[in-house]
Design a protein around this motif. Structure first.
Motif, PDB file in Angstrom:
ATOM      1  N   ARG A   1       0.595  -0.961   0.040  1.00  0.00           N
ATOM      2  CA  ARG A   1      -0.308   0.123   0.019  1.00  0.00           C
ATOM      3  C   ARG A   1       0.606   1.514   0.023  1.00  0.00           C
ATOM      4  NH1 ARG A   1      -4.907   1.677   0.797  1.00  0.00           N
ATOM      5  NH2 ARG A   1      -5.877  -0.527   0.447  1.00  0.00           N
ATOM      6  N   VAL A   2       0.241   2.646  -0.717  1.00  0.00           N
ATOM      7  CA  VAL A   2       1.071   3.710  -1.303  1.00  0.00           C
ATOM      8  C   VAL A   2       0.251   4.303  -0.736  1.00  0.00           C
ATOM      9  CG1 VAL A   2       2.118   5.434  -2.615  1.00  0.00           C
ATOM     10  CG2 VAL A   2       2.664   2.647  -2.892  1.00  0.00           C
ATOM     11  N   SER A   3       0.527   5.467   0.707  1.00  0.00           N
ATOM     12  CA  SER A   3      -0.656   6.662   0.800  1.00  0.00           C
ATOM     13  C   SER A   3       0.628   7.345   1.378  1.00  0.00           C
ATOM     14  CB  SER A   3      -0.773   5.905   2.175  1.00  0.00           C
ATOM     15  OG  SER A   3      -1.238   5.264   2.543  1.00  0.00           O
ATOM     16  N   ALA A   4      -0.084   8.504   0.913  1.00  0.00           N
ATOM     17  CA  ALA A   4       0.596  10.479   1.264  1.00  0.00           C
ATOM     18  C   ALA A   4      -0.483  11.047   2.191  1.00  0.00           C
ATOM     19  CB  ALA A   4       0.289  10.937  -0.384  1.00  0.00           C
ATOM     20  N   MET A   5       0.535  11.160   3.343  1.00  0.00           N
ATOM     21  CA  MET A   5      -0.913  11.823   4.464  1.00  0.00           C
ATOM     22  C   MET A   5      -0.194  13.708   4.656  1.00  0.00           C
ATOM     23  SD  MET A   5      -0.482   8.911   7.213  1.00  0.00           S
ATOM     24  CE  MET A   5      -0.269  10.392   8.480  1.00  0.00           C
ATOM     25  N   SER A   6      -1.118  13.992   5.086  1.00  0.00           N
ATOM     26  CA  SER A   6      -0.600  15.977   5.199  1.00  0.00           C
ATOM     27  C   SER A   6      -2.149  15.927   6.623  1.00  0.00           C
ATOM     28  CB  SER A   6      -0.656  16.490   4.701  1.00  0.00           C
ATOM     29  OG  SER A   6      -2.025  16.761   3.776  1.00  0.00           O
ATOM     30  N   GLY A   7      -1.425  16.782   7.357  1.00  0.00           N
ATOM     31  CA  GLY A   7      -2.154  17.459   8.420  1.00  0.00           C
ATOM     32  C   GLY A   7      -1.493  18.085   9.317  1.00  0.00           C
ATOM     33  N   SER A   8      -3.020  18.200  10.503  1.00  0.00           N
ATOM     34  CA  SER A   8      -2.462  19.459  11.781  1.00  0.00           C
ATOM     35  C   SER A   8      -1.577  18.665  13.031  1.00  0.00           C
ATOM     36  CB  SER A   8      -3.475  19.838  12.323  1.00  0.00           C
ATOM     37  OG  SER A   8      -4.093  20.744  11.269  1.00  0.00           O
ATOM     38  N   PRO A   9      -0.930  19.740  13.732  1.00  0.00           N
ATOM     39  CA  PRO A   9      -0.074  18.746  14.909  1.00  0.00           C
ATOM     40  C   PRO A   9      -1.305  17.440  15.255  1.00  0.00           C
ATOM     41  CG  PRO A   9       0.259  21.043  14.042  1.00  0.00           C
ATOM     42  CD  PRO A   9      -0.808  21.089  13.778  1.00  0.00           C
ATOM     43  N   CYS A  10      -0.768  16.560  15.826  1.00  0.00           N
ATOM     44  CA  CYS A  10      -1.105  15.359  16.247  1.00  0.00           C
ATOM     45  C   CYS A  10      -0.771  15.161  17.151  1.00  0.00           C
ATOM     46  CB  CYS A  10      -2.628  15.183  15.337  1.00  0.00           C
ATOM     47  SG  CYS A  10      -1.762  14.370  13.954  1.00  0.00           S
ATOM     48  N   VAL A  11      -0.821  13.512  17.802  1.00  0.00           N
ATOM     49  CA  VAL A  11      -0.501  12.158  18.700  1.00  0.00           C
ATOM     50  C   VAL A  11      -1.063  10.878  17.322  1.00  0.00           C
ATOM     51  CG1 VAL A  11       0.787  11.041  20.038  1.00  0.00           C
ATOM     52  CG2 VAL A  11       1.026  13.703  20.289  1.00  0.00           C
ATOM     53  N   VAL A  12      -0.621  10.399  17.129  1.00  0.00           N
ATOM     54  CA  VAL A  12      -1.009   9.504  16.702  1.00  0.00           C
ATOM     55  C   VAL A  12      -0.581   7.720  17.123  1.00  0.00           C
ATOM     56  CG1 VAL A  12      -1.075   7.325  14.591  1.00  0.00           C
ATOM     57  CG2 VAL A  12      -1.509   9.686  14.626  1.00  0.00           C
ATOM     58  N   THR A  13      -1.383   7.206  18.366  1.00  0.00           N
ATOM     59  CA  THR A  13      -0.908   5.955  18.889  1.00  0.00           C
ATOM     60  C   THR A  13      -1.283   4.310  18.711  1.00  0.00           C
ATOM     61  OG1 THR A  13      -0.084   7.971  20.688  1.00  0.00           O
ATOM     62  CG2 THR A  13      -0.277   5.666  21.526  1.00  0.00           C
ATOM     63  N   ARG A  14      -0.369   3.824  18.716  1.00  0.00           N
ATOM     64  CA  ARG A  14      -1.129   2.213  18.771  1.00  0.00           C
ATOM     65  C   ARG A  14      -0.555   2.227  20.408  1.00  0.00           C
ATOM     66  NH1 ARG A  14      -3.738  -1.699  16.216  1.00  0.00           N
ATOM     67  NH2 ARG A  14      -2.753  -3.498  15.871  1.00  0.00           N
ATOM     68  N   ASP A  15      -1.499   1.491  20.723  1.00  0.00           N
ATOM     69  CA  ASP A  15      -1.123   1.308  21.791  1.00  0.00           C
ATOM     70  C   ASP A  15      -1.626  -0.601  22.131  1.00  0.00           C
ATOM     71  OD1 ASP A  15      -0.605   3.587  23.862  1.00  0.00           O
ATOM     72  OD2 ASP A  15      -3.207   3.945  23.476  1.00  0.00           O
ATOM     73  N   ALA A  16      -1.083  -1.156  23.244  1.00  0.00           N
ATOM     74  CA  ALA A  16      -1.174  -2.635  23.079  1.00  0.00           C
ATOM     75  C   ALA A  16      -2.428  -2.628  23.454  1.00  0.00           C
ATOM     76  CB  ALA A  16      -0.908  -2.980  24.496  1.00  0.00           C
ATOM     77  N   ASP A  17      -3.484  -2.063  23.936  1.00  0.00           N
ATOM     78  CA  ASP A  17      -4.848  -2.675  23.856  1.00  0.00           C
ATOM     79  C   ASP A  17      -5.224  -2.583  22.650  1.00  0.00           C
ATOM     80  OD1 ASP A  17      -4.648   0.406  25.152  1.00  0.00           O
ATOM     81  OD2 ASP A  17      -6.723  -0.262  24.596  1.00  0.00           O
ATOM     82  N   LEU A  18      -4.781  -1.849  21.615  1.00  0.00           N
ATOM     83  CA  LEU A  18      -5.217  -1.951  20.812  1.00  0.00           C
ATOM     84  C   LEU A  18      -5.108  -2.794  19.356  1.00  0.00           C
ATOM     85  CD1 LEU A  18      -4.970   1.919  19.101  1.00  0.00           C
ATOM     86  CD2 LEU A  18      -7.172   0.717  20.228  1.00  0.00           C
ATOM     87  N   ILE A  19      -4.281  -4.017  19.661  1.00  0.00           N
ATOM     88  CA  ILE A  19      -3.566  -4.433  18.998  1.00  0.00           C
ATOM     89  C   ILE A  19      -3.707  -5.991  19.569  1.00  0.00           C
ATOM     90  CG2 ILE A  19      -1.399  -5.910  18.402  1.00  0.00           C
ATOM     91  CD1 ILE A  19       0.023  -3.306  19.283  1.00  0.00           C
ATOM     92  N   ARG A  20      -4.629  -6.792  18.197  1.00  0.00           N
ATOM     93  CA  ARG A  20      -4.749  -8.583  18.489  1.00  0.00           C
ATOM     94  C   ARG A  20      -3.982  -9.482  18.310  1.00  0.00           C
ATOM     95  NH1 ARG A  20     -10.788  -6.321  16.448  1.00  0.00           N
ATOM     96  NH2 ARG A  20      -9.418  -4.883  14.489  1.00  0.00           N
ATOM     97  N   ALA A  21      -4.318 -10.695  18.270  1.00  0.00           N
ATOM     98  CA  ALA A  21      -3.085 -12.119  17.983  1.00  0.00           C
ATOM     99  C   ALA A  21      -3.462 -11.841  16.670  1.00  0.00           C
ATOM    100  CB  ALA A  21      -3.664 -12.628  19.042  1.00  0.00           C
ATOM    101  N   SER A  22      -4.790 -11.618  15.560  1.00  0.00           N
ATOM    102  CA  SER A  22      -5.350 -11.738  15.226  1.00  0.00           C
ATOM    103  C   SER A  22      -5.070 -10.721  13.849  1.00  0.00           C
ATOM    104  CB  SER A  22      -6.885 -11.256  14.748  1.00  0.00           C
ATOM    105  OG  SER A  22      -8.273 -10.978  14.930  1.00  0.00           O
ATOM    106  N   ASP A  23      -4.575  -9.671  14.177  1.00  0.00           N
ATOM    107  CA  ASP A  23      -4.352  -8.441  13.072  1.00  0.00           C
ATOM    108  C   ASP A  23      -2.714  -8.805  12.383  1.00  0.00           C
ATOM    109  OD1 ASP A  23      -6.286  -6.751  14.577  1.00  0.00           O
ATOM    110  OD2 ASP A  23      -5.028  -5.762  15.528  1.00  0.00           O
ATOM    111  N   PRO A  24      -2.957  -8.654  10.814  1.00  0.00           N
ATOM    112  CA  PRO A  24      -2.353  -8.834  10.726  1.00  0.00           C
ATOM    113  C   PRO A  24      -1.370  -7.711  10.804  1.00  0.00           C
ATOM    114  CG  PRO A  24      -3.771  -7.470   9.051  1.00  0.00           C
ATOM    115  CD  PRO A  24      -4.454  -8.164  10.272  1.00  0.00           C
TER     116      PRO A  24
END
Length: 336
Positions: free
Chosen positions: A60-83
């Motif tokens: 996958r190819v993506s181009a992103m832009s935007g305002s200042p922010c924090v993007v977090t992927r915490d442990a509680d969001l990760i599942r064993a079935s996630d690729p």
């Protein structure tokens, strides 16, 4: 904070583009394109983000832009079935940080950095940003998967040598996302996907490990950027927070030609100028904006702006324009 529970899009040749003006929409957009995340805006005023994305084969190819922010992927969001995906980002504008696996690197325009979606990570965009992101399934990397997954959060410059070619390719893919990946499935797109994977491997398999000093320097600068609004932020407070002496702090930052007190001052002034030029903040006083970035002396602010950039707060507000820069180039990351 907003959490998107959408799963990554599996479509082999899906092309999408979207612009959003709220963190809810951006979290959902990131979740449906990459992986579930939390989003926290950093700046006052209007929040805007956009993403263009397309897939060729499993890449996958993506181009992103935007305002200042924090993007977090915490442990509680990760599942064993996630690729699991390897995400390689070419930063194009703004200054940011990537944290994963106990490392914390700072990135500026022209830097490459990678992280994996199968473990917690945090992306901090302190300024309006642009980035190109290549996402590759870890399974597609074969025997190199473990090697690359162990070299996360290390910034790599693309201003010379073979990496300059890779950076140019990323730029080209971002400009031609639809042309390169849209349409019916065919062999050419599979070859394109294979070529991207090969270039990712060529770019990242030989990344040298960070030295202790380099990692500590990044941590200290990231700490400063995260605490600019605190008027108590000083060289001494940064040294205490990292358990080192002021003398050792200066030694660690010396290879980057950074005088920390001057660096902190310029970071604050740049953000004050940016907010002064923001129409959505026109109702706030100059003093309120300055205090937002840890400068409580309005008289000092006036002198500092004139000395650093040759303009006054009134002139910035009157013109409604501000571009980062000025007569004195900032050192280290700030020159990016």
């Amino acid at each position: 904070m907003v959490v998107s529970r959408a799963t990554a899009l599996p479509a082999r040749h899906l092309t999408a583009a979207a612009e959003v003006d709220d963190r809810d929409g951006f979290a959902s957009l990131l979740g449906s394109t990459f992986a579930p995340v939390r989003v926290r805006p950093l700046a006052d005023g209007t929040f805007r983000s956009s993403l263009r994305s397309a897939a060729a084969g499993e890449v996958r190819v993506s181009a992103m832009s935007g305002s200042p922010c924090v993007v977090t992927r915490d442990a509680d969001l990760i599942r064993a079935s996630d690729p699991g995906f390897l995400t390689v980002a070419l930063h194009r504008a703004g200054r940011a940080a990537v944290a994963q696996d106990g490392r914390h690197c700072l990135v500026g325009p022209g830097d490459l950095v990678n992280y994996v979606t199968s473990r917690p990570y945090e992306l901090t965009f302190w300024e309006p940003y642009e980035t190109v992101v290549i996402t590759v399934p870890l399974a597609a990397l074969g025997s190199h998967a473990d090697t690359l997954a162990g070299r996360t959060a290390i910034a790599v410059a693309t201003d010379s040598g073979p990496r300059d070619v890779v950076g140019t390719l990323f730029e080209g893919l971002a400009a031609k996302i639809g042309d390169c990946t849209a349409g019916e499935a065919n062999c050419s797109k599979e070859y394109l996907a294979d070529a991207i994977v090969s270039l990712v491997l060529a770019e990242l398999v030989d990344i040298p490990p960070l030295g202790a000093g380099e990692d500590l320097a990044d941590r200290m600068l990231a700490h400063c950027l995260s605490h600019l609004s605190d008027p108590r932020l000083t060289v001494e407070s940064v040294a205490r927070a990292h358990g080192v002496s002021v003398r050792y702090l200066h030694k660690v930052l010396a290879p980057r030609a950074i005088t920390l007190s001057a660096w902190i001052r310029r970071q604050r002034l740049e953000r004050i100028c940016r907010d002064l030029a923001d129409e959505s903040l026109s109702g706030r006083t100059v003093s309120a904006i300055a205090a937002r970035w840890g400068m409580t002396d309005a008289g000092h602010l006036s002198r500092a702006l004139k000395s650093e950039f040759g303009v006054t707060a009134t002139e910035i507000r009157r013109s409604g324009r501000w571009e980062r820069g000025g007569p004195r180039p900032a050192a280290g990351l700030a020159t990016a």
